[in-house]
Design an enzyme around this catalytic site. Sequence first.
Site, PDB file in Angstrom:
ATOM      1  N   THR A  75       1.045  -1.352   0.030  1.00 55.99           N
ATOM      2  CA  THR A  75       0.136   0.022   0.225  1.00 55.99           C
ATOM      3  C   THR A  75       1.023   1.246  -0.109  1.00 55.99           C
ATOM      4  OG1 THR A  75      -1.840  -1.034   0.951  1.00 55.99           O
ATOM      5  CG2 THR A  75      -1.744   1.364   1.573  1.00 55.99           C
ATOM      6  N   ALA A  81       6.049  -8.560   0.729  1.00 55.75           N
ATOM      7  CA  ALA A  81       6.555 -10.128   1.259  1.00 55.75           C
ATOM      8  C   ALA A  81       5.623 -11.082   1.662  1.00 55.75           C
ATOM      9  CB  ALA A  81       7.716  -9.596   2.152  1.00 55.75           C
ATOM     10  N   HIS A  82       4.672 -10.503   2.401  1.00 56.25           N
ATOM     11  CA  HIS A  82       3.685 -11.484   2.740  1.00 56.25           C
ATOM     12  C   HIS A  82       2.567 -12.264   1.924  1.00 56.25           C
ATOM     13  CE1 HIS A  82      -0.351  -9.311   3.286  1.00 56.25           C
ATOM     14  NE2 HIS A  82       0.600  -8.330   3.028  1.00 56.25           N
ATOM     15  N   THR A 130      14.567   4.705   9.611  1.00 57.89           N
ATOM     16  CA  THR A 130      15.525   3.399   9.811  1.00 57.89           C
ATOM     17  C   THR A 130      14.784   2.054   9.116  1.00 57.89           C
ATOM     18  OG1 THR A 130      16.229   4.379  11.983  1.00 57.89           O
ATOM     19  CG2 THR A 130      16.809   2.118  11.342  1.00 57.89           C
ATOM     20  N   CYS A 163      -8.210  -5.950   2.533  1.00 60.95           N
ATOM     21  CA  CYS A 163      -8.083  -4.510   2.675  1.00 60.95           C
ATOM     22  C   CYS A 163      -9.017  -3.694   2.587  1.00 60.95           C
ATOM     23  CB  CYS A 163      -6.827  -3.867   1.742  1.00 60.95           C
ATOM     24  SG  CYS A 163      -5.271  -4.621   2.176  1.00 60.95           S
TER      25      CYS A 163
END
Length: 385
Positions: free
Chosen positions: A73, A204-205, A243, A333
Site C-alpha cells: 500500500t 513480502a507477505h 531507519t 484491505c
Amino acid sequence: MKRAYLDNAATTPVRSEVIKVMGNTLRYSFGNPSSTQHSYGREARSIIEESRIRIAKNIKAYPSEIIFTSCGTEANNIILRSAVIDLKVQCILTSPLEHYSVLQTVSDLSYRYKVLVEFIKIEDKGIIDLNHLEMVLKKNFTKRRILVSLMYANNEIGNLLEIDKVGILCKKYNTYFHSDTIQIIGNYPINMKKSPLDFATASAHKFYGPKGIGFVFIREKFVKKIKPLITGGNQEYGIRSGTENVYGIVGLSKALHLACCNLTNHMEKILNLKLYCISELKKTIPNIVFNGLSDTPDKSVPTILNIFYPKKDHLLYFHLDLMGVSISNGSSCNSIGFKNISHVIKSIDNKNLLKDMTPIRISFGFFNNKKDVDLLIKAFNKIKN
C-alpha cells in the site's frame, strides 16, 4: 479438527527458512544501518545491500531500482503521489477494479492537485478494454502528462492484464506505466529488464515472507527524480526516509529467493490444485458461477479462484470457518467484517447476481494440497444438505 487455509491472496504462511534467517538477524545484527562509523552499523548496512542485490537479481532489475517500503500500500502511494508531485503528472488512467491503495489515492490526488482521473471501461468478465484505453490516451496525450496505473493480476478475480499490449500503448503515447504487481511478484514470472513497466510494487507477505515489508521498483532513469514523501532522513536513495526494517528486508529477500528458485514447480502445483478445485466445485454445485477469468488458466493467475455460491448467505464464510475452511469474500484491505461486498465483484456483476448469490474468493498457496480442496468440498456438501 482438520483445517484448510485457502486465503493466500490475503496473506501467506511464513516459510520456516524465512523465520530462521529473520530470527538470526534480530539476535545478531541489531545495529542501525545508518551508523556506519562502527562494525555493528556496517554489518546491518551490508545485510540490506546484499538483500537488495538478491531481490534485484530475482526479478531481473538493477539494485538501485529497488526501494524498501513498509508494505504494498505504501509502495503504491509512493508511486502515485510522486508521479504527480515530482513527475508533474496531470492525468491518471486507471480502472474501477484496482486495489483501494490505488483507487483512494488517485481520488485524493484528484481532490488535492486537481489531477484528471479517467477510468478505463471494463468488458465482460472484468477484462480491461484496450480500445478504450487507447482512445483516452489519444484524447489526453497532447494536453497532459499521463500515468497509466493498471493491476497486473487482479487480487480478487485473478485476471491477468495484457501487460505487453498496454506497454505498447504507453510507449506510443509517451506515457508513464505503473502496475500493482503485488499478486505477481514471487508467484508469477516477471523480468523487469524486458518489462514495459516504469514502476511496480511488491509485498513480502504475499510470497511466504513477513508482513510489514515490501518494495517499489522504480525504473533507473526515474530514481533521482523522485523526492521523499516521508522526510527526516536520507535512506533508500533519498526516496524513503526512516531507519530500515533490517530483519524484514532479510525475510523478504529470503522468501523471494525461495519462491523464484522453484517458481515453475510452485506454479504447476498450484495450477493443478486450482483445476482440481474447479472440477470438484462443478460436480458439487451445479449452478456455480465463476467470476472474472479465474477459471481460465491461461488468462488468470494460478493462485486465485473466485465464484458465486448460488445462495444468499452472509454467514457462509463463518459456517465454512466452523468446519475448518478459511476463505474470504474478497480483498482483506477492502472491508471489515463479512457483509461488505467487493467493489470488484460489484463492477463486473452485470447480471445482478449479487442479490441472490454469495461471492467467494478461494486462493491457493504452496502449502496447500488436494486434502484442503476435499475439505472445502465436504464443507459445501454439508451446507448444501
